[in-house]
Design a protein around this motif. Structure first.
Motif, PDB file in Angstrom:
ATOM      1  N   PHE A  98      -2.298  -2.929  -5.968  1.00 33.86           N
ATOM      2  CA  PHE A  98      -1.235  -2.107  -5.402  1.00 33.86           C
ATOM      3  C   PHE A  98      -0.065  -2.127  -6.379  1.00 33.86           C
ATOM      4  O   PHE A  98       0.209  -3.152  -7.027  1.00 33.86           O
ATOM      5  CB  PHE A  98      -0.777  -2.673  -4.054  1.00 33.86           C
ATOM      6  N   PRO A 135       4.524   4.541 -11.179  1.00 31.44           N
ATOM      7  CA  PRO A 135       3.612   5.280 -10.306  1.00 31.44           C
ATOM      8  C   PRO A 135       3.404   4.542  -8.995  1.00 31.44           C
ATOM      9  O   PRO A 135       3.430   3.315  -8.947  1.00 31.44           O
ATOM     10  CB  PRO A 135       2.306   5.324 -11.114  1.00 31.44           C
ATOM     11  N   LYS A 136       3.187   5.320  -7.931  1.00 27.51           N
ATOM     12  CA  LYS A 136       3.062   4.736  -6.590  1.00 27.51           C
ATOM     13  C   LYS A 136       1.594   4.542  -6.193  1.00 27.51           C
ATOM     14  O   LYS A 136       1.305   4.260  -5.037  1.00 27.51           O
ATOM     15  CB  LYS A 136       3.753   5.636  -5.561  1.00 27.51           C
ATOM     16  N   ASP A 137       0.689   4.725  -7.157  1.00 32.08           N
ATOM     17  CA  ASP A 137      -0.732   4.582  -6.820  1.00 32.08           C
ATOM     18  C   ASP A 137      -1.236   3.218  -7.261  1.00 32.08           C
ATOM     19  O   ASP A 137      -0.562   2.502  -8.009  1.00 32.08           O
ATOM     20  CB  ASP A 137      -1.552   5.662  -7.528  1.00 32.08           C
ATOM     21  N   VAL A 138      -2.444   2.885  -6.823  1.00 34.42           N
ATOM     22  CA  VAL A 138      -3.104   1.665  -7.272  1.00 34.42           C
ATOM     23  C   VAL A 138      -3.183   1.708  -8.795  1.00 34.42           C
ATOM     24  O   VAL A 138      -3.515   2.742  -9.380  1.00 34.42           O
ATOM     25  CB  VAL A 138      -4.513   1.585  -6.626  1.00 34.42           C
ATOM     26  N   ASP A 139      -2.842   0.608  -9.477  1.00 37.94           N
ATOM     27  CA  ASP A 139      -2.725   0.639 -10.939  1.00 37.94           C
ATOM     28  C   ASP A 139      -4.083   0.478 -11.635  1.00 37.94           C
ATOM     29  O   ASP A 139      -5.120   0.371 -10.988  1.00 37.94           O
ATOM     30  CB  ASP A 139      -1.679  -0.376 -11.431  1.00 37.94           C
ATOM     31  N   GLY A 150       0.952   6.817   4.224  1.00 39.25           N
ATOM     32  CA  GLY A 150       0.083   6.438   3.124  1.00 39.25           C
ATOM     33  C   GLY A 150      -1.368   6.680   3.447  1.00 39.25           C
ATOM     34  O   GLY A 150      -1.745   7.002   4.557  1.00 39.25           O
ATOM     35  N   SER A 151      -2.181   6.498   2.422  1.00 38.73           N
ATOM     36  CA  SER A 151      -3.610   6.691   2.617  1.00 38.73           C
ATOM     37  C   SER A 151      -4.261   5.375   2.986  1.00 38.73           C
ATOM     38  O   SER A 151      -4.317   4.444   2.185  1.00 38.73           O
ATOM     39  CB  SER A 151      -4.228   7.236   1.329  1.00 38.73           C
ATOM     40  N   SER A 182       0.877  -1.167   0.000  1.00 34.65           N
ATOM     41  CA  SER A 182       0.000   0.000   0.000  1.00 34.65           C
ATOM     42  C   SER A 182       0.917   1.220   0.000  1.00 34.65           C
ATOM     43  O   SER A 182       1.899   1.261   0.754  1.00 34.65           O
ATOM     44  CB  SER A 182      -0.849  -0.039   1.275  1.00 34.65           C
ATOM     45  N   PRO A 183       0.646   2.216  -0.869  1.00 31.54           N
ATOM     46  CA  PRO A 183       1.553   3.373  -0.929  1.00 31.54           C
ATOM     47  C   PRO A 183       1.770   3.984   0.453  1.00 31.54           C
ATOM     48  O   PRO A 183       0.825   4.250   1.188  1.00 31.54           O
ATOM     49  CB  PRO A 183       0.816   4.341  -1.862  1.00 31.54           C
ATOM     50  N   ALA A 197      -7.217   4.173   0.625  1.00 37.52           N
ATOM     51  CA  ALA A 197      -7.001   3.559  -0.689  1.00 37.52           C
ATOM     52  C   ALA A 197      -6.423   2.163  -0.538  1.00 37.52           C
ATOM     53  O   ALA A 197      -5.258   1.916  -0.852  1.00 37.52           O
ATOM     54  CB  ALA A 197      -6.062   4.444  -1.498  1.00 37.52           C
TER      55      ALA A 197
END
Ligand code: CP
Length: 477
Positions: free
Chosen positions: A225, A216-220, A277-278, A189-190, A281
């Protein structure tokens, strides 16, 4: 022949060689085939079950295991009901409990607490989870499940998913998987990436290669993740070490043998006031999410408890293995208790793992130069324990100097160094240097003095040395 496990501790997964792990599995097979036939094996023995953090599976499976073996259990499930609440140190508690019980199983919120108990108890101690550090018996359940479901532990491809920062199960598991030649895909998780000290250990201790992914470090776009890094064992069948990024992507698309899901460790966020992290998300793992090719053959694992990160509808999916992991906890812990108590010797039949040299013999740093463990949750920083514990580190690199806390394994990167030998008592030669000064490399581990500030070095009687590296110590000094 594996060394006897009788009388030994299990604090980190590296306390067991690969062959010893296979030995535990061979006995667990025997235990699960005939649970009731071992009801006298540990008769007369007492297990102290000390759980100072919540637990369902670990505590009850250990207690059930000891009962199934004919032993007895004494237990504490709340720190407030012990004299720790009055300010007693865990070392004193360990000395006392060690005179009542033949083995101690402890879960504690401080990282390194289980090692301290082992140092003082005088009986075998099992770490049932120490803060965010390690949970080695969960790893035994995880490896046992992988072996049962995939046929072998050698050369597997595993994706670790979720809170890799605070999840102690994945810290132990990543090390064990590396030792068995796995390829590991890190999908954190970011903000909850695998700690750098664990990643470093994978490459320094187990000789594999870490391929960082800078995407990118976000959910794809598939709702997954992001892939943060891949660990590759050089001798493994998934040899990525020499292929370019496009090859890595193709390899990732081929899929994994298991997806290991972890929940967000909210209890650790509250205590340490960090995270980054969030938490919102956090994709829910479901059959729908795992419909792609990447996860077609992947068993879905989770140490449990689950909260929101794993859909209940996943339970009916044949890939779901998390309840089997929990179920297998009892025969695994029966086998472990019997071996550590010396009630059974391990059979090496079926134990084909290498006699992996699990612990590297690093030089130790024990000097009182003001260097402490930076981990606020380390046992060495707790008020009740500072009366007797002195910080102690392994010197895992000299250039630059990197120290690893022997209790929680967090790293220290001291800024300034000096030698205890160069000056040979001559005040004028007492110089300290920046840790990145080339001269720092010339200080041998047994002589190194580390400081976290110039003020600390000066307070110890050292003067600033050359910053350019021109000031070379006298020959033979
Ligand atoms: N997997 C695990 O450690 O579960 P418990 O917290 O319920 O013991």
């Amino acid at each position: 022949m594996a060394a006897s496990l009788a009388g030994r501790d299990l604090i980190t997964i590296d306390d067991l060689s690969n062959r010893e792990i296979e030995t535990v599995f061979a006995l667990a097979d025997e235990m699960s085939a005939s649970v009731r036939e071992h009801s006298h094996l540990c008769q007369g023995m007492i297990m102290a079950s000390l759980f100072f953090e919540p637990s369902t599976r670990t505590r009850l499976s250990f207690e059930a295991a000891m009962n199934r073996l004919g032993g007895r259990v004494i237990s504490v499930a709340e720190m407030g009901n012990t004299s720790l609440a009055k300010g007693e140190s865990i070392a004193d508690m360990a000395r006392v409990v060690g005179t009542y019980a033949d083995i101690i199983v402890i879960r504690h919120p401080w990282e390194g607490a289980a090692k301290v108990v082992a140092d003082y108890a005088g009986v075998p101690v099992v770490n049932a989870g120490d803060g965010g550090h390690e949970h080695p018996t969960q790893t035994l359940c995880d490896l046992y499940t992988l072996k049962k479901e995939k046929g072998s532990l050698e050369g597997l491809k595993i994706a670790l998913w979720g809170d890799l920062k605070y999840g102690r199960t994945v810290h132990s598991l990543a090390c064990a998987l590396a030792r068995f030649g796995a390829t590991i895909h890190f999908r954190p998780s970011p903000g909850f990436e695998m700690p750098e000290h664990v990643l470093r250990k994978l490459t320094t201790e187990y000789s594999g290669r870490l391929e960082r992914q800078n995407g990118p470090k976000d959910v794809d776009q598939d709702g997954l993740f992001p892939l943060d890094a891949i660990y590759v064992t050089p001798s493994g069948p998934h040899q990525l070490a020499n292929i370019p990024a496009v090859g890595i992507q193709m390899e990732v698309e081929k899929g994994v043998d298991a997806l290991y899901v972890t929940r967000l460790q909210r209890e650790r966020l509250g205590k340490t006031q960090e995270g980054g992290g969030s938490a919102a998300a956090y994709p829910v793992v479901s059959s729908e999410l795992l419909k792609g090719r990447k996860f077609k053959e992947a068993i879905v694992m989770h140490p449990l408890p689950r909260v929101d990160e794993l859909a209940y509808e996943m339970d009916a999916d044949p890939r779901a293995m998390y309840f089997k992991q929990a179920e297998r906890g009892m025969p695994i812990r029966m086998a472990l208790l019997a071996l550590l108590l010396g009630c059974r010797e391990g059979s090496t039949t079926g134990a084909r793992g290498q006699e992996y040299a699990q612990k590297k013999g690093y030089p130790v740093y024990r000097r009182d130069t003001g260097i402490g463990c930076p981990n606020a949750n380390c046992v060495t920083g707790q008020e009740s324990e500072t009366r007797y514990i002195r910080p102690e580190f392994q010197i895992i690199s000299s250039a630059p100097l990197v120290l690893r806390c022997v209790y929680c394994e967090h790293e220290v990167h001291p800024q300034y160094v000096a030698s205890s030998k160069w000056h040979q008592g001559i005040l004028e030669k007492k110089r300290y240097y920046r840790a990145d000064n080339p001269l720092a490399r010339r200080i041998s581990p047994q002589n190194v003095l580390a400081f976290d500030s110039e003020a600390a070095a000066q307070a110890a009687g050292f003067k600033q040395g050359g910053r350019s590296g021109k000031r070379v110590p006298e020959k033979g000094a």
